[in-house]
Design an enzyme around this catalytic site. Structure first.
Site, PDB file in Angstrom:
ATOM      1  N   ASP A  60       1.415   3.757   0.372  1.00 35.73           N
ATOM      2  CA  ASP A  60       1.946   4.249   1.635  1.00 35.73           C
ATOM      3  C   ASP A  60       2.041   3.120   2.656  1.00 35.73           C
ATOM      4  O   ASP A  60       1.046   2.498   3.006  1.00 35.73           O
ATOM      5  CB  ASP A  60       1.041   5.366   2.166  1.00 35.73           C
ATOM      6  CG  ASP A  60       1.710   6.215   3.228  1.00 35.73           C
ATOM      7  OD1 ASP A  60       2.345   5.644   4.119  1.00 35.73           O
ATOM      8  OD2 ASP A  60       1.587   7.450   3.155  1.00 35.73           O
ATOM      9  N   SER A 110       6.129   9.961   6.690  1.00 37.69           N
ATOM     10  CA  SER A 110       5.757  10.086   5.281  1.00 37.69           C
ATOM     11  C   SER A 110       6.026  11.466   4.696  1.00 37.69           C
ATOM     12  O   SER A 110       6.116  11.601   3.475  1.00 37.69           O
ATOM     13  CB  SER A 110       4.270   9.747   5.099  1.00 37.69           C
ATOM     14  OG  SER A 110       4.029   8.391   5.384  1.00 37.69           O
ATOM     15  N   THR A 173       1.973  12.558   1.973  1.00 39.60           N
ATOM     16  CA  THR A 173       2.467  12.124   0.674  1.00 39.60           C
ATOM     17  C   THR A 173       1.904  12.939  -0.484  1.00 39.60           C
ATOM     18  O   THR A 173       2.678  13.433  -1.313  1.00 39.60           O
ATOM     19  CB  THR A 173       2.221  10.623   0.476  1.00 39.60           C
ATOM     20  OG1 THR A 173       2.820   9.891   1.548  1.00 39.60           O
ATOM     21  CG2 THR A 173       2.803  10.143  -0.848  1.00 39.60           C
ATOM     22  N   PHE A 277     -13.643  13.807  -2.075  1.00 41.55           N
ATOM     23  CA  PHE A 277     -14.681  12.791  -2.002  1.00 41.55           C
ATOM     24  C   PHE A 277     -15.076  12.390  -0.584  1.00 41.55           C
ATOM     25  O   PHE A 277     -16.001  11.619  -0.405  1.00 41.55           O
ATOM     26  CB  PHE A 277     -14.235  11.562  -2.795  1.00 41.55           C
ATOM     27  CG  PHE A 277     -13.935  11.878  -4.236  1.00 41.55           C
ATOM     28  CD1 PHE A 277     -14.951  12.226  -5.110  1.00 41.55           C
ATOM     29  CD2 PHE A 277     -12.633  11.867  -4.707  1.00 41.55           C
ATOM     30  CE1 PHE A 277     -14.686  12.533  -6.430  1.00 41.55           C
ATOM     31  CE2 PHE A 277     -12.352  12.166  -6.029  1.00 41.55           C
ATOM     32  CZ  PHE A 277     -13.376  12.503  -6.889  1.00 41.55           C
ATOM     33  N   GLU A 319      -1.295   7.951  -4.857  1.00 43.91           N
ATOM     34  CA  GLU A 319      -0.993   7.357  -3.562  1.00 43.91           C
ATOM     35  C   GLU A 319      -2.145   6.526  -3.027  1.00 43.91           C
ATOM     36  O   GLU A 319      -3.299   6.973  -3.026  1.00 43.91           O
ATOM     37  CB  GLU A 319      -0.679   8.449  -2.523  1.00 43.91           C
ATOM     38  CG  GLU A 319      -0.203   7.851  -1.192  1.00 43.91           C
ATOM     39  CD  GLU A 319      -0.649   8.623   0.050  1.00 43.91           C
ATOM     40  OE1 GLU A 319      -0.057   8.397   1.115  1.00 43.91           O
ATOM     41  OE2 GLU A 319      -1.585   9.437  -0.039  1.00 43.91           O
ATOM     42  N   ASP A 324      -1.477   2.426   4.636  1.00 46.48           N
ATOM     43  CA  ASP A 324      -0.753   2.855   5.831  1.00 46.48           C
ATOM     44  C   ASP A 324      -1.672   2.942   7.047  1.00 46.48           C
ATOM     45  O   ASP A 324      -1.337   2.480   8.142  1.00 46.48           O
ATOM     46  CB  ASP A 324      -0.118   4.216   5.548  1.00 46.48           C
ATOM     47  CG  ASP A 324       0.523   4.858   6.752  1.00 46.48           C
ATOM     48  OD1 ASP A 324       1.639   4.437   7.113  1.00 46.48           O
ATOM     49  OD2 ASP A 324      -0.070   5.789   7.327  1.00 46.48           O
ATOM     50  N   HIS A 366       7.652   3.816   2.963  1.00 45.56           N
ATOM     51  CA  HIS A 366       8.248   3.182   4.133  1.00 45.56           C
ATOM     52  C   HIS A 366       7.522   1.868   4.386  1.00 45.56           C
ATOM     53  O   HIS A 366       6.518   1.555   3.731  1.00 45.56           O
ATOM     54  CB  HIS A 366       8.146   4.076   5.367  1.00 45.56           C
ATOM     55  CG  HIS A 366       6.727   4.474   5.694  1.00 45.56           C
ATOM     56  ND1 HIS A 366       5.823   3.609   6.266  1.00 45.56           N
ATOM     57  CD2 HIS A 366       6.053   5.632   5.486  1.00 45.56           C
ATOM     58  CE1 HIS A 366       4.653   4.210   6.398  1.00 45.56           C
ATOM     59  NE2 HIS A 366       4.759   5.441   5.931  1.00 45.56           N
TER      60      HIS A 366
END
Length: 494
Positions: A60, A110, A173, A277, A319, A324, A366
């Site tokens: 991401d 996203s 995402t 987690f 992901e 990000d 992106h």
């Protein structure tokens, strides 16, 4: 070679075609390496078999610039200059550039990009699993505008499916694989009067009950339990009192795990698994303790999905969400560390699968407003100050390059963010701090930026997509982002 000899050589070339080995630069190491690369490329043949398995790995916010920074970081960790380092996915034979804009946004978010990749259509910013006819936040507009996600499509084909993320599993995402919502912010709660859809966390458990998600590993525990319920780490949830989606999942026969030890002991025989987690997002790789790495989660998911899918195979979305988040904080050190963890996950996925029957796609949703400053010499620490080029050698001189204000600057900067050098009371006028190398290399360093913002933004330029396996050769040129879905679907249905 003298001018006369060079002229004679060029005249010879005009009459006859010289082989590469006859060129005057043929003995150069760079020339030889390029010839070797060409020879390997010429051997490539497209694989047009059916893809039994499809894996898409999304870092991401890891556009071409961010990926460049991670490449240097990874290579410098191994003692090299960094720029000549090759990340695992950079060896993949197929490559394209991808346009990332949303239907209503030049600079994407996203949710819109995740929906493009996972459904085959472009849509608006901030919405998931729906087309562009919805109005963000208006639940009354969702009816009739839902679209099928790749997890749902692959399930109908008989494949096992999973989602893995270092972000909350209800974040944009990962949620693009299973959720249909008019607002990505509806992670655990809906606005009053919204009866046309469920919140995103509920949709995940619904998907696990329906069998459209078999493995879900990531963060976001708080969104699955009520505010009166205490989780395993002593934190309260965010849902309404009495609501416990984890307990619901366990009643459905789903294995629930919440730390690395629990995951290590969980069955990989095809029994569904829900791993949560962290209360919110998982830890950055630099602080990770007590929870599995992205590569470990990827390995677990592949083993479990292989068992569940059997001869029909599986689909998996992975992901690296915190790449990000680090850029939003203008914290390049954690951005590249999580980028390296993502590359490790790609290597893991590649090692555990067969190129003959598994399509692996690696991309970003992106880019960020990241920039690279100055004319820096080779080997300049990507997280540190830009060092001068050594005209008499290869490695930098060790002397920081100076700007017009007489001060050094870091290699990585951002065009906007919390590290802005501008001040509210005046324009830039030499007020930039005199940064030392030690300060620049601190893990908590906030990179210098231009435009002041509390959180750095995405940017709209193209990102890369890398691929190998069946039908990977279809990913070439410059593509709309939603084309990625169509290549994966085509590969799985031939």
């Amino acid at each position: 070679m003298t001018f006369k000899h060079t002229l004679a050589f060029l005249m010879t070339l005009s009459v006859t075609s010289a082989t590469a080995e006859e060129l005057p630069q043929a003995g150069n190491a760079w020339f030889k390496a390029a010839q070797d690369t060409l020879a390997e490329t010429l051997k490539q043949q497209p694989n047009t078999d059916t893809a039994k398995n499809v894996i898409i790995l999304i870092s991401d916010g890891n556009g071409v610039g961010s990926n460049y920074a991670t490449r240097l970081y990874s290579g410098q960790l191994e003692g090299g200059y960094g720029d000549d380092y090759v990340q695992p996915f950079e060896t993949f034979p197929n490559l394209a550039l991808v346009k990332t804009y949303n239907v209503n946004a030049q600079t994407p978010d996203s949710a819109g990009t995740g929906t493009a990749i996972m459904t085959g259509i472009k849509t608006n910013s901030g919405v998931l699993g729906v087309n562009e006819n919805v109005r963000r936040g208006d639940c009354t507009t969702i009816v009739g505008n839902e679209v099928a996600t790749l997890n749902e499509v692959m399930t109908d084909m008989g494949k096992a499916t999973g989602v893995v993320s270092t972000a909350r599993l209800t974040h944009a995402t990962p949620a693009s694989g299973y959720a249909h919502t008019v607002d990505r912010r509806f992670e655990y709660k809906l606005p009053e009067g919204c009866t046309q859809q469920a919140d995103i966390a509920t949709q995940l458990i619904d998907a696990m009950e329906a069998g459209t998600i078999d493995i879900a590993l990531g963060g976001g525990r708080r969104n699955f339990i009520g505010k009166d319920i205490t989780d395993e780490e002593g934190r309260k949830g965010k849902r309404a009192k009495g609501e416990n989606l984890i307990a619901r999942a366990e009643r459905l026969g789903v294995q629930y795990v919440w730390d690395d030890m629990g995951m290590a002991l969980a069955k990989t025989d095809g029994t569904p698994v829900l791993g949560l987690f962290e209360r919110s997002h998982m830890m950055y790789e630099t602080e990770r303790t007590g929870e599995p790495s992205l590569a470990e989660m990827t390995a677990f998911a592949i083993k479990a999905l292989s068992a569940k899918g059997g001869d029909q195979g599986f689909f998996l979305q992975v992901e690296a969400g915190r790449v990000d988040h680090a850029s939003h904080a203008s914290n390049a050190a954690r951005m590249v560390a999580d980028g390296k963890a993502f590359a490790d996950a790609v290597a893991m996925a590649d090692a555990l699968t067969d190129d003959g029957d598994t399509l692996i796609v690696v991309t970003a949703d992106h880019e960020h407003a990241v920039a690279f400053n100055g004319y820096c010499g080779r080997g300049t620490n990507i997280l540190g100050l830009c060092m001068e080029i050594d005209d008499a050698g290869v490695e930098h001189t060790g002397e920081p390059a100076l700007a017009k204000d007489g001060k050094p600057y870091t290699v990585i900067g951002y065009l906007n963010g919390p590290g802005s050098i501008l001040r509210k009371d005046r324009n830039w006028n030499g007020g930039r701090p005199d940064l030392t190398q030690e300060e620049a290399l601190d893990i908590d360093n906030v990179q210098q930026a231009l435009i002041p913002r509390s959180s750095e933004t995405h940017s709209g330029e193209d990102v890369a997509v890398y691929a190998k396996g069946p039908w990977a050769h279809l990913l070439e040129g410059t593509l709309e982002q939603n084309v990625i879905f169509h290549v994966m679907y085509h590969a799985a249905t031939q």
